[in-house]
Design a protein around this motif. Structure first.
Motif, PDB file in Angstrom:
ATOM      1  N   GLN A  20      37.776   8.744  -0.946  1.00 28.22           N
ATOM      2  CA  GLN A  20      37.896   9.143  -2.356  1.00 28.22           C
ATOM      3  C   GLN A  20      38.789   8.338  -3.137  1.00 28.22           C
ATOM      4  O   GLN A  20      39.762   7.805  -2.391  1.00 28.22           O
ATOM      5  CB  GLN A  20      38.433  10.584  -2.505  1.00 28.22           C
TER       6      GLN A  20
ATOM      7  N   ASP B 144      33.978   9.002  -3.274  1.00 29.08           N
ATOM      8  CA  ASP B 144      33.898  10.094  -4.560  1.00 29.08           C
ATOM      9  C   ASP B 144      35.001   9.661  -5.723  1.00 29.08           C
ATOM     10  O   ASP B 144      35.952   8.775  -5.349  1.00 29.08           O
ATOM     11  CB  ASP B 144      34.453  11.287  -3.713  1.00 29.08           C
TER      12      ASP B 144
ATOM     13  N   THR C  19      38.546  10.964   3.277  1.00 22.59           N
ATOM     14  CA  THR C  19      38.313  12.611   3.445  1.00 22.59           C
ATOM     15  C   THR C  19      38.447  13.277   4.584  1.00 22.59           C
ATOM     16  O   THR C  19      38.879  14.445   4.611  1.00 22.59           O
ATOM     17  CB  THR C  19      36.989  12.806   2.500  1.00 22.59           C
TER      18      THR C  19
END
Length: 69
Positions: free
Chosen positions: A5, A45, A16
């Motif tokens: 992320q 992300d 993550t």
């Protein structure tokens, strides 16, 4: 959910799986692994949106107000 992320800056990413902050450092083996993941087509992300408390203009109700007592 992606394996990584983004953060607010390009100084680090978050893995993550364990929420580890991986610094943008070519000597760091976790950063090297992240770069290989990107090269293989990985897409991190996005950074979660920031919460701006100034946008919440309504004061919170007390429990008594909610219950009507």
């Amino acid at each position: 959910m992606a394996d990584y992320q983004l953060t607010a800056t390009d100084a680090a990413v978050i893995r993550t799986a364990d929420q580890a902050h991986i610094p943008n450092d070519d000597a760091n083996r976790d950063w090297q692994e992240y770069q290989r993941w990107l090269a293989a087509g990985g897409v991190p992300d996005p950074m979660p949106p920031t919460i701006n408390p100034a946008l919440d203009t309504k004061p919170a109700k007390t429990a008594a107000q909610i219950l009507g007592v």
